[in-house]
Write a protein that holds these residues in place. Structure first.
Motif, PDB file in Angstrom:
ATOM      1  N   ASP A   1      12.797  -5.935  -8.960  1.00  0.00           N
ATOM      2  CA  ASP A   1      11.479  -6.098  -8.339  1.00  0.00           C
ATOM      3  C   ASP A   1      10.450  -5.054  -8.764  1.00  0.00           C
ATOM      4  N   TYR A   2      10.885  -4.010  -9.444  1.00  0.00           N
ATOM      5  CA  TYR A   2       9.982  -2.909  -9.786  1.00  0.00           C
ATOM      6  C   TYR A   2       9.934  -2.698 -11.300  1.00  0.00           C
TER       7      TYR A   2
ATOM      8  N   GLU B   1      12.514   2.261  -1.422  1.00  0.00           N
ATOM      9  CA  GLU B   1      11.201   1.691  -1.732  1.00  0.00           C
ATOM     10  C   GLU B   1      10.068   2.576  -1.189  1.00  0.00           C
TER      11      GLU B   1
ATOM     12  N   SER C   1       7.151   4.200  -3.567  1.00  0.00           N
ATOM     13  CA  SER C   1       5.726   4.018  -3.346  1.00  0.00           C
ATOM     14  C   SER C   1       5.033   5.368  -3.163  1.00  0.00           C
TER      15      SER C   1
END
Length: 89
Positions: A30-31, A81, A85
């Protein structure tokens, strides 16, 4: 976004690492903007020593300014996560 790297310190014989692996793999999917580095502490002890890794699994999130967050033991996706961030801001 700032250059962010997630370093996953692990070893083949480590039971908790096998619990951590699928969590890291999901995050990696996802990243795209995060660099993932996998460090086997048995094969690369110098890198483990450089980052003062004493227990595994250890996850280190860093950016150009240095280490932002360090997690020792199995760490859940939300926690990782949040650190990614924070490192990217």
């Amino acid at each position: 976004m700032t250059d962010v790297t997630l370093m996953d310190f692990h070893a083949d014989w480590c039971g908790p690492c096998k619990t951590q692996d699928p969590i890291i793999e999901e995050i990696e999917e996802d990243y795209d903007e995060v660099t993932f580095e996998y460090v086997d502490v048995d094969e690369e002890p110098d890198i483990a020593n450089e980052y003062q890794v004493r227990s595994i699994p250890t996850i280190i999130v860093k950016n150009e300014e240095g280490v932002v967050e360090r997690f020792v033991g199995v760490t859940q996706r939300d926690t990782i996560e949040d650190a990614l961030s924070q490192a990217g801001n």
